[in-house]
Structure formats: structure tokens, C-alpha cells
Design a protein around this motif. Structure first.
Motif, PDB file in Angstrom:
ATOM      1  N   SER A  84       0.855  -1.187   0.000  1.00  0.00           N
ATOM      2  CA  SER A  84       0.000   0.000   0.000  1.00  0.00           C
ATOM      3  C   SER A  84       0.892   1.238   0.000  1.00  0.00           C
ATOM      4  CB  SER A  84      -0.882   0.010   1.242  1.00  0.00           C
ATOM      5  OG  SER A  84      -0.074   0.241   2.392  1.00  0.00           O
ATOM      6  N   LEU A  85       0.290   2.400  -0.255  1.00  0.00           N
ATOM      7  CA  LEU A  85       1.077   3.631  -0.244  1.00  0.00           C
ATOM      8  C   LEU A  85       1.730   3.834   1.122  1.00  0.00           C
ATOM      9  CD1 LEU A  85       2.057   6.258  -1.583  1.00  0.00           C
ATOM     10  CD2 LEU A  85      -0.066   7.345  -0.839  1.00  0.00           C
ATOM     11  N   ASP A  86       0.966   3.588   2.205  1.00  0.00           N
ATOM     12  CA  ASP A  86       1.519   3.784   3.544  1.00  0.00           C
ATOM     13  C   ASP A  86       2.679   2.835   3.818  1.00  0.00           C
ATOM     14  OD1 ASP A  86      -0.156   5.852   4.074  1.00  0.00           O
ATOM     15  OD2 ASP A  86      -1.612   4.670   5.224  1.00  0.00           O
ATOM     16  N   GLN A  87       2.509   1.559   3.406  1.00  0.00           N
ATOM     17  CA  GLN A  87       3.609   0.606   3.582  1.00  0.00           C
ATOM     18  C   GLN A  87       4.835   1.053   2.780  1.00  0.00           C
ATOM     19  OE1 GLN A  87       1.431  -2.810   2.184  1.00  0.00           O
ATOM     20  NE2 GLN A  87       1.318  -3.744   4.240  1.00  0.00           N
ATOM     21  N   ALA A  88       4.574   1.467   1.541  1.00  0.00           N
ATOM     22  CA  ALA A  88       5.673   1.880   0.665  1.00  0.00           C
ATOM     23  C   ALA A  88       6.424   3.067   1.253  1.00  0.00           C
ATOM     24  CB  ALA A  88       5.132   2.230  -0.720  1.00  0.00           C
ATOM     25  N   ILE A  89       5.677   4.028   1.776  1.00  0.00           N
ATOM     26  CA  ILE A  89       6.307   5.206   2.376  1.00  0.00           C
ATOM     27  C   ILE A  89       7.099   4.796   3.620  1.00  0.00           C
ATOM     28  CG2 ILE A  89       5.831   7.384   3.584  1.00  0.00           C
ATOM     29  CD1 ILE A  89       5.488   7.626   0.591  1.00  0.00           C
ATOM     30  N   GLY A  90       6.537   3.866   4.397  1.00  0.00           N
ATOM     31  CA  GLY A  90       7.249   3.364   5.571  1.00  0.00           C
ATOM     32  C   GLY A  90       8.596   2.759   5.187  1.00  0.00           C
ATOM     33  N   GLU A  91       8.596   1.981   4.094  1.00  0.00           N
ATOM     34  CA  GLU A  91       9.855   1.392   3.615  1.00  0.00           C
ATOM     35  C   GLU A  91      10.830   2.487   3.191  1.00  0.00           C
ATOM     36  OE1 GLU A  91       9.362  -1.557   0.520  1.00  0.00           O
ATOM     37  OE2 GLU A  91       7.637  -2.419   1.570  1.00  0.00           O
ATOM     38  N   ALA A  92      10.310   3.492   2.477  1.00  0.00           N
ATOM     39  CA  ALA A  92      11.171   4.584   2.010  1.00  0.00           C
ATOM     40  C   ALA A  92      11.762   5.347   3.193  1.00  0.00           C
ATOM     41  CB  ALA A  92      10.385   5.537   1.104  1.00  0.00           C
TER      42      ALA A  92
END
Lengths: 345, 345
Positions: B198-206
Motif C-alpha cells: 500500500s502507499l503507507d507501507q511503501a512510504i514506511g519502507e522509504a
């Protein structure tokens, strides 16, 4: 009018008057007003030496647009006399030699033109890569000892900044290697062969497009690419090599089937120019025919496009691409070099 | 020792002391011998202003390596006093302000730092894009009227030459448009979402990778990209716009399915930054979420890579790519700007 606002005359000696130099004259003619108003420059031609159309000399100097008129319309000027290059240069009274004679093995003639220009008090802009590929260190020293300047942005990627990028935009950094696709004829031939053409047919098409020279062996056998590698290695990596010490693959003997079988593997053949500073501080340089994968930044370089990937200690990996370079781009390199020499920053 | 050979002290005021400025200090410490011997420069820090760790002042100046020591090891110096930025600048006695405070909407604080620096006789190197995005023409005039200089190579593509390329390598040419991929966080997020995040997961990874800020909305909503577009348009196209007049797509609301469906069509979503001079001589600028085809030069720009395609009247189409930019590259931009200011060519 203060002296800082006065328009400065810069006199040019044009040695070689092929398509590039003619296009350069058109660019100057189109922009003479901007040159005068913005850069306070007026460019005048005092001497032109051609390969087969005689020479033109004019002690006061005439605008580049007038040189074109005289050349195309037979206005008196190109009188058929072939004045020896060194005589033309030394008697030109010019500020700059624009050297665009054809490249030859060893670069001997062009090197002598540069030496004569420096001895005669001229700066030099060369689009002939010979002097840089064969004798860069010697040319640089020769110019410096005479307080003259040497520029050559157009010898590798037409008008796309390469040497100026390294000199002006990467201060304090050190380039350690490069890798590029820099030869249009082999690009074009490899793409045409992918559609079933033989090498000879492909080269014929490239000649018809104005991409390949009438004698294509220079491109096909990798000599042009090797000269570019030597020039880049000499300038960017501080090597002191000649094209003869650049390992070289030829595409002579390649068949359409060879090209197709690489494509069937999802790859594409390209003539890759590369060099690197080795761990013992030498420079290893080569021109190699390589099957590139789709994720290689050089994979997409076709036709008259060219690309160079620089590896630098601090700036990291920088890729520069000229997409679809044409005559105007190479001519711009000369124009750009002139402004680099004569416009105050 | 002749005066031409004397080592020149250049004093720095560092406003903002985050990762980039710390890495810059390491680069200077690593190269102090080369700076002295080759460039005849000694860099000394007379003032440092941090966001939360107090300030350091030293009237004589200390080497950047010593600043790092004092910062990391608690050597007396950063004493917890928060000196007001303009006081720090105006009393620094420095030659150059290195401005690296966080970007804010309107750029107001950074703009006041630059004005204070110019008023106090300092040149400026900024890695904060605010002043260039929000008030380039005003800053340029302000500096020129005080015979001061302003450099900002690091605000767009880390250490990869963009502004210096246009200024030093394209003389006499005119850039008419550009198009690029310039935001790492959205690059990273779009790639992670392609694998189902998800966008939130992706941002968390970034964020975990150190690519995204703790408040990622600036990147997600296109504000960072819009500031880059405005800066590029102001400098390269002669626009006089602010980020508020840049059309802007947000990736907020995008689902993994949206991303996958584009990929199933053989394309890839990217946040594309672009601007062009229109036929009525205005500048149209936008940040847009675009599905790119595989033959688009921007298709391959992932993670911390960035790319810019310039269209120029004479040089034609030039693409520059920074592959895998990291902290060192941004810090190099500051180092590069310093040498541009203080090394004779």
C-alpha cells in the motif's frame, strides 16, 4: 560608449569548409545581432581553406554569412588557389583557428595546423579529434607554453557537453571510468541488420542518410570509436594514449543472423567505448562489440544518438545522452567553444 | 612563496547541520591536502547553526573536520545556545553562507538568511531550494546589487550538474523546455506498490531506507517536485514563477491495483516534472503522474536515480541522469559550488 561596451572583433581562420563549418557560419549569421548586443562580439572570417575549392583570404575579414554566399554563389573569393594550410594560418591575422579537416591516422596534418596556429598567436577550436586522440598532452603543453587556448567540445558527442562538463561542472572531483555508445554508423548498421539487411546494405543505407562516410571502413573497423576513446581517456582520465593502444572490435564479418540471435535473447548489439583507471593507476581502454541487456542505459542508444556514462569519485554515476544529434549540434559545438573562449563569465 | 601561491582562507557559516552538511565536512576533511596543494584553499568554519543542538561560533575559524568532532563527541563548542540565524550570519565574519535549513512553504526563512548574507558581504551556496523556487529573480538581483554571488547546484539532482551545465556548457543557446523525474520518495513508493504494498507501507519502507522524510506529505503531494519545477523553470527558462503556479498531481489515493494495471499495459507510473516556453512566451509548468512507455528515457528512473531531459535550440535534446544518488552526491554539490566560487579557471 564605454570600452567595456565596445563590440570586439574576433577573427577566424576556417581550415576545412565542410558541412559542419558551413552550418556554423549559418548559426553565426542567424545570431549576429544577439552576438553583438548580448555578447559584444562580431565574428569575422579572414581566411578559409577548403579541400577542393581553393582558398579565400581577406585581411579585414568578412562575416561568416558572406563567406557562405561567396562559396555557394561563386562570388569572387574562392579563387581555386590552394594556399598551403600553414601559410594560410600564419598569414591569416586571425584570433582563432577553426580546424575541421578530415581525421587521418596519426593526426599528423591537424597536429601541424594546431602547432602553426599556436606559434602564430591563434587560439584553436578543433572538431578534428586527431590532435586530442593522438597528442593531447603535447598539444596542451604547446598551447600553454605560448599562452594560447585549445577547445574541442565537438569531437565526441557533437554539441552535447562532455569535455566542458568535466572541466566546468565537476570541480574537485575525479573521473575514474567511462562507458559509452559514440558511433552513429555502427548504431545504424546494427539496427538495419536486425531487420535482415547485410552489413553492406546497411552501410549503403547509412551513406544514403548522410550518416556514414563514403569510405565507411573507418567506422566499421572501430577506428573512429577508438579515436574517441583515446581522446576521452586522455582528457578525462589523464591518460597519455593513442588510438593504437585502444583494443578494438570490428563489425566486419557480422551477419544478420548474428544480430538476430542476440535480439532473440532479449539483447541488442552495440559498439561500446570504454576506459577505466586500473588499480595500478594505468588506463585500460577498448572498443568492444557487446550484447546489451534491456536494463543497460546504453541499450536505447540508436541511430545518431550517443551516450556516455561517467563514474566519478564524488558525483557518482552520471549519464549524458544526446538524442538524435544532427549537423546543427556539431556546428553548435564550435559556436559554444567560441563563446567559452571570448565571453566573460 | 609568491602571493599567487599563498593559501587562501575561505571562511564558512554553516546554517543547518544535517546529514548533507556533515557529509560535506567529511569531504573537505578528506581532501584538505588536495585543497591546499592544488587549489590553494583552506576552508575554515566560523559559525554553525543547528536546529536543535545549539550553535557554534569561532572567530578565527576551525577546520570542518573539527566541527564534526565537536558535534559528535561533545567537545565544547555546540553549547546549546540557539543564536538567531541572522545574528549568526551577520556576525560570522565568513566569506560564504552554506544554507541547508529545511524547505518551508514560501521559503521565507531561507530567503531572509540569503538577504542577510548578501547584506553582510557573504556569497551564498544553498541546498535549500526555497529561495530559488520562490524568489529566484529577487535573490539574483539582491546578490548582484551587492556584488555577491549565489550558487545552488544541489537543489535539484544532488551532485549531478544541472544549473552549471546550463550556465557553463550551453553558452549562446536557449533551453525551451525540460522534462524529468526528480523525486526519490515517489519513485520508491511507485516501485514498492508495484509489488503489492500500500502507499503507507511503501512510504514506511522509504522512510526506513532514509529516502523519505518523517513527514512524507511534502513528497507524496508533489510539493517537493513542484518546488524543483519552479526552480528549474526560473533558472533555465527565465520564468518568474513560484511552486504555487505549478500544476500538481498527488499520488495520495493511488492503490497497488492502479499501479499494477498500468504495468500490465507494459508501462510504468512516474511523477514527471516538466515545463516549456509556450508560443506566447509564457512558461507552462506541471508535476504530473504519467504512465510511461518502455521507450521513454524516463521509464528506467527508479529509486534514488533522477533524470532531466533538456530541449535546446542549438544543442538539441540532451538527457542527464544521476544513477543512484546518495548523500555524498548532494554534499558534493556544496563542495563543487565552493570550488566554482573560489578556484580560478
Amino acid at each position: 560608449v564605454t570600452s567595456a561596451n565596445e563590440i570586439r572583433n574576433v577573427k577566424l581562420c576556417l581550415l576545412g569548409f565542410g558541412h559542419v563549418t558551413q552550418r556554423f557560419c549559418e548559426i553565426v549569421a542567424d545570431r549576429s545581432q544577439e552576438l553583438a548586443e548580448r555578447h559584444r562580439l562580431r565574428l569575422l572570417v579572414t581566411a578559409v581553406g577548403t579541400g577542393r575549392h581553393g582558398s579565400l583570404t581577406h585581411s579585414v575579414g568578412i562575416p561568416p554569412g558572406s563567406v557562405l554566399e561567396r562559396f555557394h554563389e561563386g562570388v569572387p573569393g574562392f579563387d581555386g588557389r590552394q594556399i598551403a594550410a600553414t601559410t594560410l594560418i600564419s598569414e591569416s591575422g586571425a584570433d582563432v583557428l577553426v580546424e575541421s579537416t578530415p581525421l587521418e591516422h596519426g593526426g599528423t596534418a591537424a597536429i601541424s595546423h594546431l602547432e602553426c596556429a599556436f606559434d602564430s598567436g591563434l587560439d584553436v577550436i578543433t572538431v578534428n579529434k586527431g590532435p586530442i586522440a593522438w597528442a593531447y598532452e603535447r598539444m596542451r603543453t604547446y598551447a600553454r607554453e605560448r599562452s594560447r587556448r585549445l577547445r574541442f567540445e565537438g569531437i565526441t558527442m557533437d554539441g552535447c557537453p562532455v569535455y566542458n562538463l568535466a572541466e566546468f561542472c565537476l570541480p574537485g572531483d575525479r573521473i575514474t571510468s567511462f562507458r559509452g555508445v559514440l558511433n552513429s554508423t555502427t548504431n545504424y548498421a546494427l539496427d538495419a541488420m536486425a531487420t535482415g539487411a547485410s552489413l553492406d546494405q546497411a552501410i549503403g543505407e547509412a551513406q544514403a542518410q548522410g550518416i556514414a562516410e563514403s569510405d565507411p571502413s573507418h567506422d566499421v573497423e572501430g577506428h573512429d570509436a577508438a579515436a574517441k576513446v583515446a581522446a576521452l581517456a586522455n582528457v578525462l582520465l589523464g591518460a597519455d594514449i593513442t588510438p593504437d593502444s585502444v583494443g578494438r572490435d570490428s563489425i566486419r564479418g557480422l551477419t544478420p543472423d548474428d544480430v538476430s540471435s542476440v535480439i532473440s535473447e532479449g539483447r541488442r548489439l552495440r559498439v561500446v567505448c570504454s576506459a577505466a583507471i586500473t588499480h595500478d593507476n594505468r588506463v585500460a581502454a577498448q572498443v568492444s562489440l557487446e550484447p546489451l541487456t534491456r536494463d543497460d542505459p546504453l541499450y536505447s542508444i540508436s541511430g545518431t544518438s550517443s551516450a556516455l556514462i561517467l563514474q566519478a569519485e564524488l558525483a557518482g554515476t552520471i549519464e549524458i545522452v544526446e538524442r538524435d544529434g544532427l549537423l546543427t549540434q556539431t556546428a553548435y559545438a564550435v559556436y559554444s567553444d567560441l563563446l567559452t573562449l571570448f565571453v566573460q563569465r
